[in-house]
Scaffold this active site. Structure first.
Site, PDB file in Angstrom:
ATOM      1  N   SER A 293       6.162  54.337  63.574  1.00  0.00           N
ATOM      2  CA  SER A 293       7.474  54.093  64.228  1.00  0.00           C
ATOM      3  C   SER A 293       8.212  53.208  63.938  1.00  0.00           C
ATOM      4  O   SER A 293       9.645  53.032  63.747  1.00  0.00           O
ATOM      5  CB  SER A 293       7.389  54.269  65.698  1.00  0.00           C
ATOM      6  OG  SER A 293       6.784  53.095  66.149  1.00  0.00           O
TER       7      SER A 293
ATOM      8  N   LYS B  38      12.083  44.730  65.407  1.00  0.00           N
ATOM      9  CA  LYS B  38      12.251  46.227  65.909  1.00  0.00           C
ATOM     10  C   LYS B  38      12.834  46.157  67.203  1.00  0.00           C
ATOM     11  O   LYS B  38      12.846  45.105  68.040  1.00  0.00           O
ATOM     12  CB  LYS B  38      10.717  46.619  65.934  1.00  0.00           C
ATOM     13  CG  LYS B  38      10.795  48.053  66.338  1.00  0.00           C
ATOM     14  CD  LYS B  38       9.200  48.526  66.156  1.00  0.00           C
ATOM     15  CE  LYS B  38       8.903  49.932  66.505  1.00  0.00           C
ATOM     16  NZ  LYS B  38       7.605  50.327  66.603  1.00  0.00           N
TER      17      LYS B  38
ATOM     18  N   SER C 286       1.697  52.380  63.715  1.00  0.00           N
ATOM     19  CA  SER C 286       3.191  52.153  63.657  1.00  0.00           C
ATOM     20  C   SER C 286       3.653  50.946  62.986  1.00  0.00           C
ATOM     21  O   SER C 286       4.931  50.833  62.391  1.00  0.00           O
ATOM     22  CB  SER C 286       4.092  52.115  64.986  1.00  0.00           C
ATOM     23  OG  SER C 286       4.202  53.538  65.537  1.00  0.00           O
TER      24      SER C 286
END
Lengths: 486, 94
Positions: A153, A78, A177
């Site tokens: 997210s 990420k 997330s």
């Protein structure tokens, strides 16, 4: 079977016996990325050349020092995790050109274990969001149906694993997330105990909640990833010096002697009937493996969203004060005369609407006269939520719940209503506030063909228990092997 | 109403953000909606309840006060929007 479909443990077997080369694996996954990226947009950067080069380098080596659990395995990270020499944007315009001069501790662990970095994945700006629509670089779409969001997210990491655009990935979880996008994309996601994995080099959102964890294709891979990333780090003062087990020891058959708590607050109003049916069916599967179920209550569950949306924005407003256009990040060109103007123009143009909104909320609740009414109150409620869990774990070993009240929603559906978006986090926030580990694994598909996830929560530092329960579920079902339609 | 447009402007200044008149109106509306929702916490009596700032109880994390290697000046300046090769450059403040 195509190489891109394989798990870490399947590849480990083939790579160690030299039946396939790391270059073949990497090329297969890169080809997959070329094919699927136009459809889902999971990556912000793909390191095609560097990854191929690393793979070749691996193939030329004769042996690896132990442990090399990920040697030759292509993974994604990420874009909130710092990667030395590789742009790290946090999905934000303000960090569009930021190239970290150091690796996050987890990144160093991945490299130490021999992983090949494929690229950096898309995310809601600064990890604030539940849909990956808040990325400054455009949304990621759900591989199961591109009209739907992948969750957030860490939507890019979840979608990349679901679409076989990487073998495994890292994400971060502040209020759900990792677990929620894993659920919406039909993959395994684990939020470890707060302090289990070093946050050094993780760009901070809400420091008392942020935690890094893996996205994988099955539970065995989640155990392998945890073996690589878990552990105390003196560079993260909140990482906890508790011994790390070999998580593979959790992958044992049978749940005899395990008591599962079913919290009634997670099965009430607002829960989609198909999600409920899938979760209840999953509970029966676990009972079939020998687990005993008891009804339990976590009475403060309904206050989780309110407490979280004070604590997290408050911490964010403080953490994001560092983006001032001086040391790194975007500086507005038309602000040469006044320092104040430079701050204001750079931050206003650099941050997107959701990030600005949370900075505003956080600044407000911390401002003079409001601290007691908001932040202090929320911190006290956090204690009550934490106690709910500690009390419940006296009568059961783990809790089993839905991850999200509904399957993935459509792109744009909640984009104009921040509060509705926040309320979709209702089942993941309490565990974040309590700091306990939470696993999400696929347990069904909706009538629209969208994945449904099962959440397994355990006491602090008992990630292994969540993996054990998840592993038993996988022995009886094939949801983890299902793939999005081609 | 929990927060007025004037307060929104004040908070924006504290947060070093600019808000246009349109944005001010929208933020006032959205923040009010969120602040009204979080009022829910007042249903709970928290008298005597301690605050949780971290979920895991930790004692102070000490380390030896020893000099260690750190980033060089050149590397530290690499991401600067503006530098003169030795320092970060900002608008004049005095």
């Amino acid at each position: 079977m195509e190489l891109y479909r394989l798990t870490i443990h399947e590849l480990r077997h083939l790579l160690d016996r030299r039946e396939v080369s790391a270059e073949e694996v990497t090329r297969s996954v890169l080809e997959r990325i070329r094919k699927w990226e136009p459809r889902i947009g999971a990556y912000l950067s793909v390191l095609e050349e560097a990854a191929t080069e690393e793979a070749r380098h691996f193939d030329q080596r004769q042996s690896w020092r132990e442990p090399a659990l990920l040697a030759g395995v292509p993974v994604a990270v990420k874009d909130v995790i710092c990667t030395k020499g590789i742009r790290t944007t946090c999905g934000s315009r303000i960090l569009r050109n930021f190239v970290p001069p150091f690796d996050a501790t987890v990144m160093a662990h991945l490299r130490g274990a021999g992983a090949i970095l494929l690229g950096k994945t898309n995310m809601d700006e600064f990890a604030m969001g539940s849909s990956t629509e808040n990325s400054a670089f455009g949304p990621t779409r759900n591989p199961w149906n591109p009209a739907f969001i992948p969750g957030g997210s860490s939507g890019g990491s979840a979608a990349a694993v679901a679409a076989d655009e990487c073998v495994a990935a890292l994400g971060s979880d502040t209020g759900g997330s990792i677990r929620q996008p894993a659920s919406h994309c039909g993959v395994v996601g684990l939020k470890p105990t707060y302090g289990r994995v070093s946050r050094f080099g993780l760009v901070a959102f809400a420091s008392s909640l942020d935690q890094i964890g893996p996205f994988t294709k099955d539970i065995t891979d989640a155990a392998l990833m945890m073996n690589v990333i878990a552990g105390y780090d003196r560079r993260d003062s909140t990482s906890v010096p508790v011994e790390v087990p070999d998580y593979r020891d959790s992958l044992v058959g049978g749940l005899r002697g395990i008591t599962i708590g079913i919290p009634r607050e997670y099965f009430g109003e607002g829960l989609d009937s198909q999600v409920e049916a899938a979760v209840r069916a999953a509970i029966r599967v676990l009972e079939g493996r020998g687990a005993r179920c008891v009804d339990v209550s976590l009475p403060h569950t309904e206050y989780g969203v309110a407490a979280y949306y004070i604590v997290a924005p408050a911490e964010a407003s403080s953490n994001l004060a560092r983006y001032d256009g001086v040391k790194y990040g975007f500086r507005h060109p038309a602000s040469r005369d006044s320092l104040m103007e430079m701050y204001q123009k750079s931050r206003s143009a650099g941050f997107g609407p959701e990030v600005r909104r949370r900075i505003m909320l956080g600044t407000y609740v911390l401002s003079a006269g409001y601290y007691e009414a908001y932040y202090k109150k929320a911190s006290q409620v956090r204690t009550l939520i934490r106690k709910d869990f500690l009390e419940t774990f006296k009568v059961c070993h783990v809790l089993v719940t839905p991850v999200a009240p509904t399957p993935a929603f459509a792109l744009g559906e909640k984009a104009d209503d921040p509060l509705q978006m926040y309320l979709s986090d209702v089942f993941t926030l309490p565990a974040s506030l309590a700091g306990i580990p939470g696993l999400s694994l696929p347990c069904g598909l909706s009538s629209k063909g969208l994945p449904i996830g099962l959440q397994i929560l355990a006491p602090h530092f008992q990630e292994g228990l969540t993996l054990r329960v998840g592993y038993n579920f996988e022995q009886e079902t094939d949801f983890h092997r299902r793939c999005p339609p081609e | 109403m929990k927060i007025t447009p004037e307060e929104v402007e004040h908070v924006a200044r504290l947060a070093r953000l600019e808000v246009s008149p349109d944005e001010k109106e929208e933020l006032t509306r959205q923040m009010n909606r969120i602040l009204q929702y979080v009022e829910k916490l007042n249903e709970l009596d928290t008298t005597g309840v301690s605050s949780t700032s971290h979920a895991i109880d930790l004692e102070n994390a000490f380390r030896d006060d020893a000099v260690e290697a750190s980033l060089s000046r050149d590397v530290s300046l690499e991401n600067a929007p503006e530098s003169n090769g030795a320092e970060f450059v900002v608008p004049r403040i005095i």
